[in-house]
Design a protein around this motif. Sequence first.
Motif, PDB file in Angstrom:
ATOM      1  N   MET A   1       0.845  -1.178   0.000  1.00  0.00           N
ATOM      2  CA  MET A   1       0.000   0.000   0.000  1.00  0.00           C
ATOM      3  C   MET A   1       0.887   1.236   0.000  1.00  0.00           C
ATOM      4  SD  MET A   1      -2.988  -0.986   2.599  1.00  0.00           S
ATOM      5  CE  MET A   1      -3.164  -2.726   2.845  1.00  0.00           C
ATOM      6  N   THR A   2       0.594   2.118  -0.926  1.00  0.00           N
ATOM      7  CA  THR A   2       1.461   3.280  -1.066  1.00  0.00           C
ATOM      8  C   THR A   2       0.751   4.615  -0.922  1.00  0.00           C
ATOM      9  OG1 THR A   2       1.148   3.263  -3.454  1.00  0.00           O
ATOM     10  CG2 THR A   2       3.033   2.040  -2.600  1.00  0.00           C
ATOM     11  N   ASN A   3      -0.594   4.590  -0.826  1.00  0.00           N
ATOM     12  CA  ASN A   3      -1.290   5.863  -0.655  1.00  0.00           C
ATOM     13  C   ASN A   3      -2.505   5.685   0.263  1.00  0.00           C
ATOM     14  OD1 ASN A   3      -3.478   4.942  -2.249  1.00  0.00           O
ATOM     15  ND2 ASN A   3      -2.448   5.601  -4.102  1.00  0.00           N
ATOM     16  N   LEU A   4      -3.048   6.801   0.686  1.00  0.00           N
ATOM     17  CA  LEU A   4      -4.146   6.808   1.648  1.00  0.00           C
ATOM     18  C   LEU A   4      -5.397   6.123   1.096  1.00  0.00           C
ATOM     19  CD1 LEU A   4      -4.775   7.733   4.497  1.00  0.00           C
ATOM     20  CD2 LEU A   4      -5.536   9.905   3.567  1.00  0.00           C
ATOM     21  N   LYS A   5      -5.646   6.268  -0.187  1.00  0.00           N
ATOM     22  CA  LYS A   5      -6.817   5.655  -0.807  1.00  0.00           C
ATOM     23  C   LYS A   5      -6.776   4.126  -0.694  1.00  0.00           C
ATOM     24  CE  LYS A   5      -9.414   5.670  -5.114  1.00  0.00           C
ATOM     25  NZ  LYS A   5      -9.460   6.173  -6.493  1.00  0.00           N
ATOM     26  N   GLU A   6      -5.616   3.522  -0.902  1.00  0.00           N
ATOM     27  CA  GLU A   6      -5.464   2.075  -0.788  1.00  0.00           C
ATOM     28  C   GLU A   6      -5.682   1.604   0.647  1.00  0.00           C
ATOM     29  OE1 GLU A   6      -1.601   1.261  -2.320  1.00  0.00           O
ATOM     30  OE2 GLU A   6      -2.259   1.394  -4.401  1.00  0.00           O
ATOM     31  N   VAL A   7      -5.169   2.350   1.611  1.00  0.00           N
ATOM     32  CA  VAL A   7      -5.332   1.999   3.022  1.00  0.00           C
ATOM     33  C   VAL A   7      -6.804   2.068   3.412  1.00  0.00           C
ATOM     34  CG1 VAL A   7      -4.787   2.678   5.388  1.00  0.00           C
ATOM     35  CG2 VAL A   7      -3.013   2.727   3.640  1.00  0.00           C
ATOM     36  N   LYS A   8      -7.483   3.145   3.022  1.00  0.00           N
ATOM     37  CA  LYS A   8      -8.909   3.288   3.336  1.00  0.00           C
ATOM     38  C   LYS A   8      -9.725   2.176   2.685  1.00  0.00           C
ATOM     39  CE  LYS A   8      -9.166   8.245   4.121  1.00  0.00           C
ATOM     40  NZ  LYS A   8      -9.753   9.505   3.669  1.00  0.00           N
ATOM     41  N   SER A   9      -9.387   1.819   1.466  1.00  0.00           N
ATOM     42  CA  SER A   9     -10.088   0.759   0.765  1.00  0.00           C
ATOM     43  C   SER A   9      -9.931  -0.571   1.494  1.00  0.00           C
ATOM     44  CB  SER A   9      -9.554   0.644  -0.665  1.00  0.00           C
ATOM     45  OG  SER A   9     -10.120  -0.455  -1.318  1.00  0.00           O
ATOM     46  N   HIS A  10      -8.732  -0.857   1.972  1.00  0.00           N
ATOM     47  CA  HIS A  10      -8.482  -2.104   2.692  1.00  0.00           C
ATOM     48  C   HIS A  10      -9.290  -2.168   3.991  1.00  0.00           C
ATOM     49  CE1 HIS A  10      -6.374  -5.567   4.299  1.00  0.00           C
ATOM     50  NE2 HIS A  10      -6.180  -4.879   5.412  1.00  0.00           N
ATOM     51  N   PHE A  11      -9.290  -1.087   4.749  1.00  0.00           N
ATOM     52  CA  PHE A  11      -9.950  -1.087   6.047  1.00  0.00           C
ATOM     53  C   PHE A  11     -11.441  -0.784   5.992  1.00  0.00           C
ATOM     54  CE2 PHE A  11      -5.564  -0.625   7.628  1.00  0.00           C
ATOM     55  CZ  PHE A  11      -5.585  -1.657   8.551  1.00  0.00           C
ATOM     56  N   SER A  12     -11.986  -0.422   4.852  1.00  0.00           N
ATOM     57  CA  SER A  12     -13.413  -0.125   4.774  1.00  0.00           C
ATOM     58  C   SER A  12     -14.263  -1.381   4.567  1.00  0.00           C
ATOM     59  CB  SER A  12     -13.695   0.881   3.662  1.00  0.00           C
ATOM     60  OG  SER A  12     -13.371   0.308   2.411  1.00  0.00           O
ATOM     61  N   LYS A  13     -13.647  -2.522   4.375  1.00  0.00           N
ATOM     62  CA  LYS A  13     -14.375  -3.786   4.222  1.00  0.00           C
ATOM     63  C   LYS A  13     -15.017  -4.189   5.546  1.00  0.00           C
ATOM     64  CE  LYS A  13     -10.952  -5.254   0.871  1.00  0.00           C
ATOM     65  NZ  LYS A  13      -9.799  -6.112   0.654  1.00  0.00           N
ATOM     66  N   ASP A  14     -16.069  -5.004   5.461  1.00  0.00           N
ATOM     67  CA  ASP A  14     -16.736  -5.494   6.668  1.00  0.00           C
ATOM     68  C   ASP A  14     -15.872  -6.539   7.366  1.00  0.00           C
ATOM     69  OD1 ASP A  14     -18.955  -3.908   6.270  1.00  0.00           O
ATOM     70  OD2 ASP A  14     -20.061  -5.455   5.186  1.00  0.00           O
ATOM     71  N   GLY A  15     -16.083  -6.667   8.664  1.00  0.00           N
ATOM     72  CA  GLY A  15     -15.345  -7.653   9.445  1.00  0.00           C
ATOM     73  C   GLY A  15     -14.048  -7.090   9.992  1.00  0.00           C
ATOM     74  N   ILE A  16     -13.277  -7.964  10.596  1.00  0.00           N
ATOM     75  CA  ILE A  16     -12.003  -7.568  11.188  1.00  0.00           C
ATOM     76  C   ILE A  16     -10.951  -7.500  10.094  1.00  0.00           C
ATOM     77  CG2 ILE A  16     -10.192  -8.230  12.808  1.00  0.00           C
ATOM     78  CD1 ILE A  16     -12.344  -9.604  14.474  1.00  0.00           C
ATOM     79  N   GLN A  17     -10.263  -6.372  10.016  1.00  0.00           N
ATOM     80  CA  GLN A  17      -9.202  -6.160   9.039  1.00  0.00           C
ATOM     81  C   GLN A  17      -7.920  -5.806   9.797  1.00  0.00           C
ATOM     82  OE1 GLN A  17      -9.753  -6.608   5.769  1.00  0.00           O
ATOM     83  NE2 GLN A  17     -11.847  -7.112   6.306  1.00  0.00           N
ATOM     84  N   SER A  18      -6.785  -6.282   9.292  1.00  0.00           N
ATOM     85  CA  SER A  18      -5.529  -5.939   9.962  1.00  0.00           C
ATOM     86  C   SER A  18      -4.375  -5.885   8.968  1.00  0.00           C
ATOM     87  CB  SER A  18      -5.210  -6.956  11.056  1.00  0.00           C
ATOM     88  OG  SER A  18      -4.884  -8.202  10.485  1.00  0.00           O
ATOM     89  N   ILE A  19      -3.336  -5.192   9.384  1.00  0.00           N
ATOM     90  CA  ILE A  19      -2.061  -5.139   8.670  1.00  0.00           C
ATOM     91  C   ILE A  19      -0.983  -5.396   9.716  1.00  0.00           C
ATOM     92  CG2 ILE A  19      -0.423  -3.666   7.471  1.00  0.00           C
ATOM     93  CD1 ILE A  19      -2.736  -2.226   6.208  1.00  0.00           C
ATOM     94  N   THR A  20      -0.108  -6.342   9.417  1.00  0.00           N
ATOM     95  CA  THR A  20       0.922  -6.735  10.369  1.00  0.00           C
ATOM     96  C   THR A  20       2.285  -6.774   9.684  1.00  0.00           C
ATOM     97  OG1 THR A  20      -0.683  -8.141  11.503  1.00  0.00           O
ATOM     98  CG2 THR A  20       1.633  -8.544  11.975  1.00  0.00           C
ATOM     99  N   ASN A  21       3.298  -6.331  10.406  1.00  0.00           N
ATOM    100  CA  ASN A  21       4.673  -6.466   9.964  1.00  0.00           C
ATOM    101  C   ASN A  21       5.482  -6.897  11.176  1.00  0.00           C
ATOM    102  OD1 ASN A  21       7.374  -6.115   9.229  1.00  0.00           O
ATOM    103  ND2 ASN A  21       6.841  -4.505   7.779  1.00  0.00           N
ATOM    104  N   GLU A  22       5.858  -8.167  11.207  1.00  0.00           N
ATOM    105  CA  GLU A  22       6.577  -8.706  12.364  1.00  0.00           C
ATOM    106  C   GLU A  22       7.996  -8.163  12.477  1.00  0.00           C
ATOM    107  OE1 GLU A  22       6.299 -12.923  12.396  1.00  0.00           O
ATOM    108  OE2 GLU A  22       4.112 -12.898  12.335  1.00  0.00           O
TER     109      GLU A  22
END
Length: 64
Positions: free
Chosen positions: A1-22
């Motif tokens: 993800m490189t811009n705000l629009k992509e981040v909003k699109s990912h997190f606007s879906k129903d249910g639990i959404q997450s992004i992880t970097n160990e």
Amino acid sequence: MTNLKEVKSHFSKDGIQSITNEIANYQFVKRDENTFFQFSNGEYKRYRTFEGFCKAVLYRIKRG
């Protein structure tokens, strides 16, 4: 993800959404419409607004 629009699109879906970097030791989670938080370095941080949460996600992705 490189811009705000992509981040909003990912997190606007129903249910639990997450992004992880160990390697960078962070996790961003959206549980429902009003629950947004970050787990990083053993601490939780809550966000009040969806916009602020998405900006924090993008900042962390770009800065590591």
